[in-house]
Design a protein around this motif. Structure first.
Motif, short mmCIF file in Angstrom:
data_model
loop_
_atom_site.label_atom_id
_atom_site.label_comp_id
_atom_site.label_asym_id
_atom_site.label_seq_id
_atom_site.Cartn_x
_atom_site.Cartn_y
_atom_site.Cartn_z
N TRP A 47 0.71 -10.78 33.55
CA TRP A 47 -0.33 -11.75 33.21
C TRP A 47 -1.69 -11.07 33.26
O TRP A 47 -1.98 -10.31 34.17
N ALA A 49 -5.81 -11.77 33.37
CA ALA A 49 -6.83 -12.77 33.67
C ALA A 49 -7.87 -12.78 32.55
O ALA A 49 -8.31 -11.72 32.10
N TYR A 71 -4.80 -17.47 32.13
CA TYR A 71 -4.07 -16.21 32.18
C TYR A 71 -3.24 -16.09 30.91
O TYR A 71 -2.57 -17.03 30.50
#
Length: 114
Positions: A47, A49, A71
């Motif tokens: 993931w 940000a 995300y």
């Protein structure tokens, strides 16, 4: 209350697709969805940000910050084996098995790379 949103960007259409979105209070632990999104037919490797959100750790406790966060699912390297890397040998541009250089299954094509 703050929103924690997980998205996927379709590499072909650049369309944003929602994987999960939940609303939480500041400071509580939030759930990270699976990187295998069967409904969209994709499996990511992590993931990323977005928009100043703090990075998350799949193996640690992640707490909701005092802001809405998003995300994005990171996909495996889309460029590997496609186009520019098959140039060694210099014959024919696409090669015998485009996208499957060094494959132990010659002649197999049509797989979707996730």
């Amino acid at each position: 209350m703050y929103k924690v949103k997980f998205i996927y960007i379709d590499p072909f259409t650049q369309e944003e697709k929602l994987i999960n979105e939940e609303t939480y209070r500041f400071g509580v632990q939030f759930m990270i969805p699976s990187k295998s999104v069967w409904g969209l037919g994709v499996t990511g490797i992590g993931w990323k940000a977005l928009d100043g959100a703090p990075e998350i750790d799949e193996y640690a406790m992640n707490l909701v910050p005092a802001q809405n966060v998003t995300y994005e699912l990171i996909l495996p390297d889309e460029g590997s084996g496609e186009g520019g890397e098959g140039g060694e040998g210099g014959e024919g541009g696409e090669g015998e098995n485009p996208g499957f250089q060094g494959s132990q299954f010659p002649g197999l094509t049509g797989f979707i790379k996730f």
